[in-house]
Design an enzyme around this catalytic site. Structure first.
Site, short mmCIF file in Angstrom:
data_model
loop_
_atom_site.label_atom_id
_atom_site.label_comp_id
_atom_site.label_asym_id
_atom_site.label_seq_id
_atom_site.Cartn_x
_atom_site.Cartn_y
_atom_site.Cartn_z
N CYS A 183 -79.24 77.80 60.19
CA CYS A 183 -78.23 78.05 59.16
C CYS A 183 -78.27 76.84 58.22
O CYS A 183 -79.21 76.05 58.28
CB CYS A 183 -76.84 78.30 59.77
C1 RB5 Z 1 -73.22 78.93 54.96
O1 RB5 Z 1 -72.89 78.61 53.65
C2 RB5 Z 1 -73.13 77.75 55.88
O2 RB5 Z 1 -71.78 77.45 56.14
C3 RB5 Z 1 -73.87 78.05 57.14
O3 RB5 Z 1 -75.20 78.32 56.83
C4 RB5 Z 1 -73.93 76.96 58.17
O4 RB5 Z 1 -74.22 75.73 57.61
C5 RB5 Z 1 -72.84 76.88 59.13
O5 RB5 Z 1 -72.85 76.04 60.04
#
Ligand code: RB5
Length: 147
Positions: free
Chosen positions: A66
């Site tokens: 993420c």
């Molecule tokens: C998404 O914008 C972001 O919050 C997600 O990808 C991640 O970093 C969450 O931990």
């Protein structure tokens, strides 16, 4: 070995790059999405299905990405049998498997560059759990929380 991969919009670009990199090396990749860049998507929708297949033993090792790698690791660790960790350094990428039997490597697509991610992924995939008694003992104490 079949490798599972998952990413939200924050990790989509890095997932696509790592997927090609691993396929070029001969790995089979099961991609749990996202399948396109969508800034409104949510990491649990991709990471949890991957984590469930790891927890059930269908997939031995996964990679979840993420933006920061934190959401992916938080979500992955909610699933029984999954040992997820956000990894940013080479030592932890292999030691996390050797000592802690990590089975879900989490990366921050907005944090870790492509070349470093490649090295972290290879250290993770090449590492084997030591199986030493002290590590099994510790992991059993962690696993007891899942009962
Ligand atoms: C998404 O914008 C972001 O919050 C997600 O990808 C991640 O970093 C969450 O931990």
């Amino acid at each position: 070995m079949e490798i599972g991969m998952a990413a939200d919009h924050g990790g989509f670009e890095l997932k696509e790059k790592i997927k090609s990199f691993l396929r070029d090396k001969g790995y089979t990749i099961k991609d749990f999405g996202a399948n396109k860049l969508d800034s409104t998507d949510d990491y649990p929708d991709f990471v949890v299905p991957l984590a469930k297949e790891i927890g059930s033993g269908k997939i031995e090792k996964g990679i979840a990405i993420c933006g920061s790698g934190i959401g992916a690791s938080v979500a992955g660790n909610k699933v029984k049998g999954v040992r997820a960790a956000l990894i940013t350094d080479y030592f932890s990428a292999h030691q996390g498997v050797e000592d802690d039997n990590m089975n879900l490597l989490c990366l921050g697509g907005r944090v870790t560059g492509y070349a470093s991610a490649e090295e972290l992924v290879m250290a993770y995939l090449n590492a084997k759990f030591s199986g030493l008694e002290r590590h099994n003992r510790r992991l059993q104490k962690v696993a007891s929380l899942e009962k």
